[in-house]
Enzyme design. Structure first.
Site, mmCIF file in Angstrom:
data_model
loop_
_atom_site.group_PDB
_atom_site.id
_atom_site.type_symbol
_atom_site.label_atom_id
_atom_site.label_comp_id
_atom_site.label_asym_id
_atom_site.label_seq_id
_atom_site.Cartn_x
_atom_site.Cartn_y
_atom_site.Cartn_z
ATOM 1 N NE ARG A 227 39.862 31.040 31.426
ATOM 2 C CZ ARG A 227 38.791 31.720 31.084
ATOM 3 N NH1 ARG A 227 38.915 32.909 30.510
ATOM 4 N NH2 ARG A 227 37.579 31.231 31.317
ATOM 5 C CG HIS A 275 39.365 38.009 33.575
ATOM 6 N ND1 HIS A 275 39.880 36.824 34.031
ATOM 7 C CD2 HIS A 275 38.543 37.667 32.536
ATOM 8 C CE1 HIS A 275 39.402 35.817 33.313
ATOM 9 N NE2 HIS A 275 38.583 36.308 32.398
#
Length: 312
Positions: A227, A275
């Site tokens: 993250r 991502h």
């Protein structure tokens, strides 16, 4: 058996059809605003509060490996889901293989000095460089869950010294295990490539900061696959500018999409992807969810349940 489905971008019709094929005795429908009809299970990603509030569900499945977003929403809206209702995340469903591909390719990229050769190419310089040895290229994995185990397994085949750091001791063959804050320094001191696969919890936010980076060997590399909030981006850039870090590969960011004004875009030692390291693969997800629902209906033990207190 009634199942409701919600995802803001997935093809709901495909999922409904695939789930009904995998679970012939189930009736599956896409949830829409105003649908208060009973349901036994819910499959969700970023669900509205009203979708789950007040429902007597047997379980909720989050359509991804990360559950930080829904846990944050549950903390803000405790009425959204009763604490007794189990919450499941997708344990692997093809994500493990994707993480293996990403991690191995990047470690080999740095090990073979392809980043250095690209820089030389940009200068039109023909210059063979000294090789690194595997012994000096220790790889440390922060986060030893399902995906961390997969990444360690794949790197082991390439002969790199491996270590992991986690909340509890691991007994992985060929991998040194370090536990807790008291062993973090020892873990970092010999880690040439740091791979982050930690869950997003209040204890891990901002963990990759100047204090942590200073404990790595000079010329280390950072690969963030977890993250964006784990990394203090200003501290990372400072470590790159000082030479403490030789390079960073980032798949996740504190703000996504990454703002155009971010210096990460232009830093010569930063590579990035948007991502995509491990995305939900529908067929594998359907298989996991249908299998788990079948086990739950039979009262059999299952895996993948989220510990809300721990945050993963």
């Amino acid at each position: 058996m009634e199942i409701i489905f919600y995802h803001p971008t997935f093809n709901a019709a495909w999922w409904v059809n695939a789930l009904e094929k995998a679970l012939p005795h189930a009736r599956v429908r896409e949830w829409k605003v105003g649908d208060n009809n009973p349901a036994d299970y819910a499959l969700v990603w970023q669900p509205p509060v009203e979708m789950l509030a007040g429902r007597r569900l047997k379980a909720v499945f989050v359509l991804g490996a990360g559950v930080d977003a829904i846990l944050s929403k549950l903390n803000a809206h405790p009425e959204m889901l009763d604490a007794s209702i189990p919450l499941f995340r997708l344990e692997d469903t093809g994500m493990g293989l994707q993480m293996q591909e990403y991690a191995v390719s990047q470690v080999l990229h740095w090990f073979r000095r392809f980043d250095d050769y690209q820089a030389l190419k940009n200068q039109a310089l023909w210059k063979p460089l000294p090789e690194y040895t595997r012994e000096e290229f220790s790889v440390g994995i922060m986060g030893a869950g399902v995906l961390g185990a997969k990444v360690a397994e794949s790197l082991q085949a390439w002969g790199f010294p491996l270590r992991c750091w986690s909340r509890s001791r691991k007994s992985w063959p060929g991998v040194e295990s370090y536990v807790g804050r008291e062993e973090l320094r020892a873990f970092l001191n010999q880690t040439r490539v740091l791979i982050n696969l930690l869950p997003n919890t209040t204890q891990t936010v901002g963990i990759i900061n100047s204090e942590l980076l200073d404990q790595l060997p000079d010329g280390a590399y950072v690969l963030n696959l977890a993250r964006g909030v784990h990394v203090q981006e200003a501290d990372l850039l400072a470590a790159l500018d000082s030479g403490k870090l030789k390079g960073a590969m980032l798949d996740v960011f504190s703000q996504e999409p990454l703002p155009q004004e971010s210096p990460l875009w232009r830093h010569p030692r930063v590579a990035m992807t948007p991502h995509i390291a491990a995305v939900t693969r529908p067929a594998e997800a359907i298989d996991y969810i249908s299998r788990t629902i079948t086990q739950l209906e039979k009262g059999e033990p299952v895996t993948g349940q989220v510990d809300r207190a721990r945050g993963y």
